[in-house]
Design a protein around this motif. Structure first.
Motif, mmCIF file in Angstrom:
data_model
loop_
_atom_site.group_PDB
_atom_site.id
_atom_site.type_symbol
_atom_site.label_atom_id
_atom_site.label_comp_id
_atom_site.label_asym_id
_atom_site.label_seq_id
_atom_site.Cartn_x
_atom_site.Cartn_y
_atom_site.Cartn_z
ATOM 1 N N VAL A 1 61.726 61.842 -1.641
ATOM 2 C CA VAL A 1 60.634 61.027 -2.179
ATOM 3 C C VAL A 1 59.355 61.855 -2.116
ATOM 4 O O VAL A 1 59.004 62.384 -1.052
ATOM 5 C CB VAL A 1 60.456 59.718 -1.377
ATOM 6 N N ASP A 2 58.669 61.994 -3.239
ATOM 7 C CA ASP A 2 57.417 62.759 -3.262
ATOM 8 C C ASP A 2 56.337 62.059 -2.456
ATOM 9 O O ASP A 2 56.229 60.832 -2.462
ATOM 10 C CB ASP A 2 56.922 62.940 -4.708
ATOM 11 N N LYS A 3 55.534 62.857 -1.775
ATOM 12 C CA LYS A 3 54.379 62.344 -1.044
ATOM 13 C C LYS A 3 53.213 62.202 -2.014
ATOM 14 O O LYS A 3 52.803 63.162 -2.664
ATOM 15 C CB LYS A 3 54.010 63.323 0.081
ATOM 16 N N GLN A 4 52.689 60.997 -2.136
ATOM 17 C CA GLN A 4 51.580 60.759 -3.060
ATOM 18 C C GLN A 4 50.256 61.174 -2.425
ATOM 19 O O GLN A 4 49.990 60.872 -1.262
ATOM 20 C CB GLN A 4 51.524 59.275 -3.466
ATOM 21 N N ALA A 5 49.446 61.881 -3.192
ATOM 22 C CA ALA A 5 48.177 62.405 -2.672
ATOM 23 C C ALA A 5 47.017 61.496 -3.076
ATOM 24 O O ALA A 5 47.037 60.849 -4.117
ATOM 25 C CB ALA A 5 47.945 63.809 -3.205
ATOM 26 N N ASN A 6 45.983 61.494 -2.212
ATOM 27 C CA ASN A 6 44.746 60.775 -2.510
ATOM 28 C C ASN A 6 43.598 61.765 -2.387
ATOM 29 O O ASN A 6 43.056 61.991 -1.313
ATOM 30 C CB ASN A 6 44.553 59.612 -1.520
ATOM 31 N N HIS A 7 43.244 62.393 -3.512
ATOM 32 C CA HIS A 7 42.250 63.473 -3.494
ATOM 33 C C HIS A 7 40.856 62.941 -3.826
ATOM 34 O O HIS A 7 40.264 63.301 -4.836
ATOM 35 C CB HIS A 7 42.658 64.581 -4.466
ATOM 36 N N GLU A 8 40.365 62.107 -2.941
ATOM 37 C CA GLU A 8 39.009 61.589 -3.099
ATOM 38 C C GLU A 8 38.002 62.724 -2.917
ATOM 39 O O GLU A 8 38.153 63.563 -2.027
ATOM 40 C CB GLU A 8 38.760 60.495 -2.058
ATOM 41 N N LYS A 9 36.975 62.752 -3.755
ATOM 42 C CA LYS A 9 35.982 63.817 -3.680
ATOM 43 C C LYS A 9 34.611 63.217 -3.390
ATOM 44 O O LYS A 9 34.155 62.320 -4.094
ATOM 45 C CB LYS A 9 35.952 64.620 -4.977
ATOM 46 N N LEU A 10 33.965 63.734 -2.336
ATOM 47 C CA LEU A 10 32.620 63.308 -1.976
ATOM 48 C C LEU A 10 31.621 64.321 -2.514
ATOM 49 O O LEU A 10 31.823 65.531 -2.385
ATOM 50 C CB LEU A 10 32.473 63.203 -0.457
ATOM 51 N N GLU A 11 30.540 63.816 -3.105
ATOM 52 C CA GLU A 11 29.512 64.695 -3.670
ATOM 53 C C GLU A 11 28.290 64.715 -2.757
ATOM 54 O O GLU A 11 27.796 63.676 -2.328
ATOM 55 C CB GLU A 11 29.106 64.200 -5.069
ATOM 56 N N TYR A 12 27.822 65.906 -2.448
ATOM 57 C CA TYR A 12 26.595 66.122 -1.678
ATOM 58 C C TYR A 12 25.591 66.835 -2.570
ATOM 59 O O TYR A 12 25.953 67.331 -3.649
ATOM 60 C CB TYR A 12 26.886 66.979 -0.443
ATOM 61 N N PRO A 13 24.327 66.911 -2.172
ATOM 62 C CA PRO A 13 23.336 67.613 -3.014
ATOM 63 C C PRO A 13 23.738 69.045 -3.360
ATOM 64 O O PRO A 13 23.540 69.499 -4.484
ATOM 65 C CB PRO A 13 22.061 67.582 -2.145
ATOM 66 N N ASN A 14 24.320 69.771 -2.381
ATOM 67 C CA ASN A 14 24.676 71.168 -2.600
ATOM 68 C C ASN A 14 26.114 71.490 -2.173
ATOM 69 O O ASN A 14 26.405 72.613 -1.758
ATOM 70 C CB ASN A 14 23.704 72.090 -1.854
ATOM 71 N N ALA A 15 26.987 70.486 -2.284
ATOM 72 C CA ALA A 15 28.368 70.689 -1.854
ATOM 73 C C ALA A 15 29.264 69.596 -2.409
ATOM 74 O O ALA A 15 28.786 68.522 -2.804
ATOM 75 C CB ALA A 15 28.455 70.706 -0.331
ATOM 76 N N THR A 16 30.554 69.880 -2.437
ATOM 77 C CA THR A 16 31.565 68.849 -2.667
ATOM 78 C C THR A 16 32.579 68.937 -1.530
ATOM 79 O O THR A 16 32.833 70.020 -0.987
ATOM 80 C CB THR A 16 32.305 69.027 -4.006
ATOM 81 N N LYS A 17 33.136 67.792 -1.172
ATOM 82 C CA LYS A 17 34.111 67.717 -0.092
ATOM 83 C C LYS A 17 35.299 66.920 -0.608
ATOM 84 O O LYS A 17 35.203 65.711 -0.826
ATOM 85 C CB LYS A 17 33.477 67.042 1.131
ATOM 86 N N GLU A 18 36.408 67.614 -0.835
ATOM 87 C CA GLU A 18 37.602 66.989 -1.425
ATOM 88 C C GLU A 18 38.638 66.721 -0.345
ATOM 89 O O GLU A 18 39.103 67.638 0.338
ATOM 90 C CB GLU A 18 38.203 67.907 -2.497
ATOM 91 N N HIS A 19 38.999 65.458 -0.187
ATOM 92 C CA HIS A 19 40.033 65.067 0.767
ATOM 93 C C HIS A 19 41.392 65.481 0.218
ATOM 94 O O HIS A 19 41.765 65.100 -0.890
ATOM 95 C CB HIS A 19 39.992 63.556 0.987
ATOM 96 N N LEU A 20 42.140 66.275 0.991
ATOM 97 C CA LEU A 20 43.460 66.725 0.552
ATOM 98 C C LEU A 20 44.582 65.888 1.157
ATOM 99 O O LEU A 20 45.517 65.515 0.461
ATOM 100 C CB LEU A 20 43.651 68.206 0.890
ATOM 101 N N VAL A 21 44.499 65.617 2.459
ATOM 102 C CA VAL A 21 45.549 64.811 3.089
ATOM 103 C C VAL A 21 45.069 64.296 4.443
ATOM 104 O O VAL A 21 44.269 64.941 5.122
ATOM 105 C CB VAL A 21 46.851 65.631 3.276
#
Length: 310
Positions: free
Chosen positions: A221-241
């Motif tokens: 069974v494939d593991k489903q990903a939730n790649h939520e991305k947070l935006e900052y003034p000078n950065a991005t932060k992408e949740h991988l797992v």
């Protein structure tokens, strides 16, 4: 102490390894068949050394044993995570890892091995093995017995920036032309299911068919990903797992951005670019730990990094 902990990697030569750890990361590697950089590790098979500050010369395992307050007084016997960079010039064996329960019972009390892969780079036509096509253990045994590997193994195309969570019991393999960053439990337990009939020193490498069949999950069974991305003034932060053993993010910096270290500790690997953290120069190939209670820190420059914590 409010001090970052930079680490000296440990390198592993493999029959499938190459030179990209030298070419891409400018590491001094032991040979042209260097497959793994153990970048943040306290494992007995590759214990990284602190290379700066008050604890310079300590191994990570010694620091974990003697100064647990640096790591938020986490109540675990061994340092829980291991971060690697893997250079697959050739195909790795097709393998599977046990979970904690099976490893404890069958591997002298070892941790199991949950891991995840971030594709740093790969050839244009690169592929990866994730999963299998057997619907039951009986069908799995039958296909292995018939050497029906082409029908059994599930192969997927990949590209730079892809991410995969590999749960225990998942059949998997990195294939040639792939450079990955791996975050995993602090374990070195691997069961080799199939090795393409390759020879090492004139002999086939050991297979672990019985243990592999024991732990392989059927059906896959494939593991489903939730790649939520947070935006900052000078950065991005992408949740991988996020899983019971770790949380992993990819962070991109383009300028100056503050973050807060509010975890027991955070592991950082710089995968592209250069800049500074709190005025300390950092660049691609650096790996460090931000300790407990460090508080606010500032990243500056043009950087891509992978961050993980428990």
């Amino acid at each position: 102490m409010k001090e970052l902990l930079f680490l000296k990697p440990v390198f592993k030569e493999m029959i499938w390894g190459g030179t990209r750890l030298k070419v891409d990361f400018h590491y001094e590697i032991p040979s042209n068949n260097t497959g793994e950089c153990w970048a943040i590790s306290a494992h007995q098979n590759g214990d990284c050394e602190i290379i700066n500050g008050f604890y310079k010369g300590y191994t990570l395992s010694k620091l974990w044993s003697e100064h647990r307050d640096i790591f938020g007084n986490v109540n675990q016997e061994v340092f829980p995570l291991l971060v690697k960079i893997i250079d697959a010039k050739d195909d790795l064996s097709i393998q599977v890892h046990p979970d904690d329960t099976y490893a404890k019972e069958n591997e002298d009390g070892s941790l199991g091995k949950t891991e995840c892969w971030y594709i740093l780079d790969c050839d244009e036509d690169a592929e990866i093995v994730i999963g299998h096509n057997a619907n039951s253990k009986d069908e799995l045994r039958e296909m292995i017995g018939k050497n029906a590997w082409t029908d059994l193994i599930r192969i997927l195309p990949i590209k730079k920036g892809d991410f995969f969570q590999i749960e225990p019991g998942t059949v998997h393999a990195i294939k040639k032309g792939t450079l990955i960053l791996e975050t995993q439990q602090n374990s070195d337990i691997t069961y080799r299911l199939y090795d393409y009939g390759r020879l090492q020193n004139g002999k086939p490498r050991e297979l672990h068919l019985s243990k592999s069949v024991d732990v392989i999950r059927c059906p896959h069974v494939d593991k489903q990903a939730n790649h939520e991305k947070l935006e900052y003034p000078n950065a991005t932060k992408e949740h991988l797992v996020t899983c019971p053993y770790y949380t992993v993010y990819k962070i991109e910096i383009y300028g100056k951005q503050e973050f807060t270290q509010d975890k027991p500790f955070t592991l950082i690997s710089i995968i592209e670019g250069s800049g500074e953290i709190d005025g300390i120069p950092i660049h691609k190939g650096d790996h460090f730990i931000i300790p407990s209670d460090y508080g606010t820190y500032q990243l500056t420059g043009n950087l891509q990094l992978i961050a993980s914590y428990i």
